[in-house]
Scaffold this motif. Structure first.
Motif, PDB file in Angstrom:
ATOM      1  N   LYS A  48       0.850  -1.194   0.000  1.00 47.98           N
ATOM      2  CA  LYS A  48       0.000   0.000   0.000  1.00 47.98           C
ATOM      3  C   LYS A  48       0.884   1.241   0.000  1.00 47.98           C
ATOM      4  O   LYS A  48       2.077   1.167   0.285  1.00 47.98           O
ATOM      5  CB  LYS A  48      -0.965   0.007   1.183  1.00 47.98           C
ATOM      6  N   VAL A  49       0.262   2.350  -0.328  1.00 44.63           N
ATOM      7  CA  VAL A  49       0.985   3.618  -0.411  1.00 44.63           C
ATOM      8  C   VAL A  49       1.567   3.965   0.959  1.00 44.63           C
ATOM      9  O   VAL A  49       0.869   3.863   1.977  1.00 44.63           O
ATOM     10  CB  VAL A  49       0.036   4.737  -0.898  1.00 44.63           C
ATOM     11  N   PRO A  50       2.831   4.361   0.998  1.00 45.38           N
ATOM     12  CA  PRO A  50       3.447   4.714   2.288  1.00 45.38           C
ATOM     13  C   PRO A  50       2.811   5.967   2.892  1.00 45.38           C
ATOM     14  O   PRO A  50       2.235   6.793   2.174  1.00 45.38           O
ATOM     15  CB  PRO A  50       4.903   4.993   1.937  1.00 45.38           C
ATOM     16  N   PRO A  51       2.920   6.096   4.213  1.00 40.89           N
ATOM     17  CA  PRO A  51       2.361   7.287   4.863  1.00 40.89           C
ATOM     18  C   PRO A  51       3.109   8.554   4.443  1.00 40.89           C
ATOM     19  O   PRO A  51       4.290   8.499   4.093  1.00 40.89           O
ATOM     20  CB  PRO A  51       2.562   7.007   6.361  1.00 40.89           C
ATOM     21  N   LYS A  52       2.405   9.661   4.481  1.00 42.17           N
ATOM     22  CA  LYS A  52       3.005  10.954   4.121  1.00 42.17           C
ATOM     23  C   LYS A  52       3.750  11.498   5.347  1.00 42.17           C
ATOM     24  O   LYS A  52       3.208  12.299   6.093  1.00 42.17           O
ATOM     25  CB  LYS A  52       1.927  11.922   3.656  1.00 42.17           C
ATOM     26  N   THR A  53       4.953  10.994   5.521  1.00 42.45           N
ATOM     27  CA  THR A  53       5.797  11.421   6.627  1.00 42.45           C
ATOM     28  C   THR A  53       7.229  11.564   6.126  1.00 42.45           C
ATOM     29  O   THR A  53       7.608  10.912   5.155  1.00 42.45           O
ATOM     30  CB  THR A  53       5.738  10.419   7.806  1.00 42.45           C
ATOM     31  N   HIS A  54       7.976  12.414   6.799  1.00 42.96           N
ATOM     32  CA  HIS A  54       9.400  12.571   6.499  1.00 42.96           C
ATOM     33  C   HIS A  54      10.254  11.921   7.591  1.00 42.96           C
ATOM     34  O   HIS A  54      11.475  12.031   7.561  1.00 42.96           O
ATOM     35  CB  HIS A  54       9.768  14.053   6.393  1.00 42.96           C
ATOM     36  N   ASN A  55       9.606  11.267   8.553  1.00 41.72           N
ATOM     37  CA  ASN A  55      10.292  10.711   9.710  1.00 41.72           C
ATOM     38  C   ASN A  55      10.966   9.383   9.357  1.00 41.72           C
ATOM     39  O   ASN A  55      10.296   8.354   9.207  1.00 41.72           O
ATOM     40  CB  ASN A  55       9.295  10.548  10.861  1.00 41.72           C
ATOM     41  N   LEU A  56      12.284   9.410   9.249  1.00 36.91           N
ATOM     42  CA  LEU A  56      13.039   8.219   8.861  1.00 36.91           C
ATOM     43  C   LEU A  56      13.002   7.138   9.931  1.00 36.91           C
ATOM     44  O   LEU A  56      13.014   5.945   9.601  1.00 36.91           O
ATOM     45  CB  LEU A  56      14.493   8.601   8.554  1.00 36.91           C
ATOM     46  N   ILE A  57      12.957   7.537  11.175  1.00 37.18           N
ATOM     47  CA  ILE A  57      12.893   6.565  12.277  1.00 37.18           C
ATOM     48  C   ILE A  57      11.564   5.809  12.209  1.00 37.18           C
ATOM     49  O   ILE A  57      11.527   4.580  12.292  1.00 37.18           O
ATOM     50  CB  ILE A  57      13.021   7.260  13.660  1.00 37.18           C
ATOM     51  N   TYR A  58      10.478   6.555  12.047  1.00 35.34           N
ATOM     52  CA  TYR A  58       9.156   5.940  11.937  1.00 35.34           C
ATOM     53  C   TYR A  58       9.120   4.947  10.769  1.00 35.34           C
ATOM     54  O   TYR A  58       8.669   3.810  10.916  1.00 35.34           O
ATOM     55  CB  TYR A  58       8.074   7.011  11.751  1.00 35.34           C
ATOM     56  N   LEU A  59       9.608   5.387   9.601  1.00 35.92           N
ATOM     57  CA  LEU A  59       9.572   4.522   8.424  1.00 35.92           C
ATOM     58  C   LEU A  59      10.436   3.279   8.599  1.00 35.92           C
ATOM     59  O   LEU A  59      10.020   2.174   8.239  1.00 35.92           O
ATOM     60  CB  LEU A  59      10.008   5.310   7.179  1.00 35.92           C
ATOM     61  N   SER A  60      11.625   3.435   9.155  1.00 32.65           N
ATOM     62  CA  SER A  60      12.500   2.271   9.333  1.00 32.65           C
ATOM     63  C   SER A  60      11.914   1.298  10.356  1.00 32.65           C
ATOM     64  O   SER A  60      12.016   0.081  10.186  1.00 32.65           O
ATOM     65  CB  SER A  60      13.926   2.682   9.690  1.00 32.65           C
ATOM     66  N   ASN A  61      11.262   1.817  11.388  1.00 35.74           N
ATOM     67  CA  ASN A  61      10.587   0.939  12.349  1.00 35.74           C
ATOM     68  C   ASN A  61       9.384   0.251  11.708  1.00 35.74           C
ATOM     69  O   ASN A  61       9.136  -0.934  11.956  1.00 35.74           O
ATOM     70  CB  ASN A  61      10.138   1.718  13.589  1.00 35.74           C
ATOM     71  N   ALA A  62       8.656   0.983  10.878  1.00 33.73           N
ATOM     72  CA  ALA A  62       7.461   0.429  10.236  1.00 33.73           C
ATOM     73  C   ALA A  62       7.803  -0.757   9.333  1.00 33.73           C
ATOM     74  O   ALA A  62       7.024  -1.703   9.234  1.00 33.73           O
ATOM     75  CB  ALA A  62       6.738   1.516   9.436  1.00 33.73           C
ATOM     76  N   VAL A  63       8.957  -0.727   8.696  1.00 33.61           N
ATOM     77  CA  VAL A  63       9.343  -1.824   7.804  1.00 33.61           C
ATOM     78  C   VAL A  63      10.213  -2.866   8.516  1.00 33.61           C
ATOM     79  O   VAL A  63      10.729  -3.786   7.877  1.00 33.61           O
ATOM     80  CB  VAL A  63      10.025  -1.332   6.503  1.00 33.61           C
TER      81      VAL A  63
END
Length: 133
Positions: free
Chosen positions: A56-71
């Motif tokens: 699905k489309v990734p969230p509209k965030t610039h937070n690299l920590i959030y994204l790396s934790n999410a994956v």
């Protein structure tokens, strides 16, 4: 290639474009933008991983920590430090309160180090099997 794979490929191409832009900014002495483009290149690769993981489309965030934790990445310590540093710099370079102080703080040597570490991080992220589908 499915629409999802096309989108993932586009994130990867965009990340590659951004790191090349960082190199050009470095060559012209625009060191603050080197950092901004490094952040953007990592963000887009993490969004490719997000889309590959969750379809699905990734969230509209610039937070690299959030994204790396999410994956659910298990990031080596040295690369984690790079992500944390770029994450902190993302806001500062995007919305500088004092551009003169920022330009003064990020000279050639410091920007070169961020560019080098970002490229190392990008190489590591691209090895993720989820991006090889």
């Amino acid at each position: 290639m499915s629409k999802g794979n096309d989108s993932i490929a586009n994130w990867i191409k965009s990340s590659n474009y951004d790191i090349k832009t960082a190199e050009h900014m470095f060559a012209t002495g625009r060191y603050v933008y080197v950092l901004f483009m490094c952040h953007l290149a990592v963000e887009k690769l993490l969004k490719a991983l997000y889309e590959a993981t969750y379809e699905k489309v990734p969230p509209k965030t610039h937070n690299l920590i959030y994204l790396s934790n999410a994956v659910k990445l298990e990031i080596p310590e040295n690369l984690l430090q790079t992500i944390e540093s770029l994450n902190d710099l993302g806001v500062v370079t995007r919305y500088p309160e004092d551009i003169n102080a920022l330009v003064k703080a990020f000279k050639k040597d410091r920007s070169a180090e961020y560019l080098k570490k970002t490229k190392e991080l990008l190489r590591w992220l691209k090895k993720d099997p989820r991006l090889k589908k």
